[in-house]
Design a protein around this motif. Structure first.
Motif, PDB file in Angstrom:
ATOM      1  N   SER A 105      39.657  37.008  31.915  1.00 40.83           N
ATOM      2  CA  SER A 105      39.282  36.373  30.653  1.00 40.83           C
ATOM      3  C   SER A 105      40.483  35.812  29.902  1.00 40.83           C
ATOM      4  CB  SER A 105      38.514  37.357  29.773  1.00 40.83           C
ATOM      5  OG  SER A 105      39.358  38.408  29.367  1.00 40.83           O
ATOM      6  N   THR A 150      36.369  30.401  33.704  1.00 43.01           N
ATOM      7  CA  THR A 150      35.066  30.873  33.253  1.00 43.01           C
ATOM      8  C   THR A 150      34.069  31.033  34.400  1.00 43.01           C
ATOM      9  OG1 THR A 150      35.425  29.954  31.069  1.00 43.01           O
ATOM     10  CG2 THR A 150      33.164  30.431  31.669  1.00 43.01           C
ATOM     11  N   PRO A 151      33.931  30.063  35.325  1.00 40.14           N
ATOM     12  CA  PRO A 151      32.986  30.277  36.430  1.00 40.14           C
ATOM     13  C   PRO A 151      33.379  31.467  37.310  1.00 40.14           C
ATOM     14  CG  PRO A 151      33.558  27.958  36.262  1.00 40.14           C
ATOM     15  CD  PRO A 151      34.477  28.714  35.339  1.00 40.14           C
ATOM     16  N   LYS A 190      35.099  34.062  36.310  1.00 41.27           N
ATOM     17  CA  LYS A 190      34.848  35.254  35.499  1.00 41.27           C
ATOM     18  C   LYS A 190      33.372  35.631  35.570  1.00 41.27           C
ATOM     19  CE  LYS A 190      34.918  34.922  31.009  1.00 41.27           C
ATOM     20  NZ  LYS A 190      35.326  34.820  29.600  1.00 41.27           N
ATOM     21  N   HIS A 191      32.511  34.647  35.498  1.00 42.99           N
ATOM     22  CA  HIS A 191      31.067  34.902  35.588  1.00 42.99           C
ATOM     23  C   HIS A 191      30.718  35.541  36.935  1.00 42.99           C
ATOM     24  CE1 HIS A 191      26.747  34.348  35.512  1.00 42.99           C
ATOM     25  NE2 HIS A 191      26.848  33.678  36.638  1.00 42.99           N
ATOM     26  N   ARG A 203      31.953  39.215  37.088  1.00 44.11           N
ATOM     27  CA  ARG A 203      31.074  40.098  36.312  1.00 44.11           C
ATOM     28  C   ARG A 203      29.742  40.310  37.008  1.00 44.11           C
ATOM     29  NH1 ARG A 203      32.016  38.147  30.097  1.00 44.11           N
ATOM     30  NH2 ARG A 203      34.019  39.179  29.840  1.00 44.11           N
ATOM     31  N   LEU A 204      29.188  39.236  37.547  1.00 40.01           N
ATOM     32  CA  LEU A 204      27.915  39.325  38.248  1.00 40.01           C
ATOM     33  C   LEU A 204      28.038  40.216  39.479  1.00 40.01           C
ATOM     34  CD1 LEU A 204      24.976  38.477  38.556  1.00 40.01           C
ATOM     35  CD2 LEU A 204      25.783  36.428  39.753  1.00 40.01           C
TER      36      LEU A 204
END
Length: 71
Positions: A12, A18-19, A21-22, A25-26
């Motif tokens: 982060s 951002t993609p 990071k997503h 997390r997923l």
């Protein structure tokens, strides 16, 4: 701080990721869900419409092996 939180915190720090990071997390969320699935009894699995062998297959998948419907 857990390892998952630590990795997410490091990623982060770079807004351009951002993609990524997503996806990280997923992947960790799916891992937690699979671990939870592995703790269910055969009766509980049947209640949600799964057979024990289906749950075993799902819990054996690698954490980065995300279902296409979740990407």
């Amino acid at each position: 701080m857990t390892q998952a939180t630590s990795i997410a915190a490091r990623v982060s720090a770079f807004p351009g990721f951002t993609p990524i990071k997503h996806l990280i997390r997923l992947a960790f969320q799916v891992r937690r869900e699979r671990l939870d699935l592995g703790r269910l009894t055969p009766e509980q699995l049947r209640d949600i419409g799964l057979m024990p062998d289906q749950a075993e297959h799902e819990t054996g998948r690698a954490f980065w092996d995300l279902p296409a419907s979740r990407r």
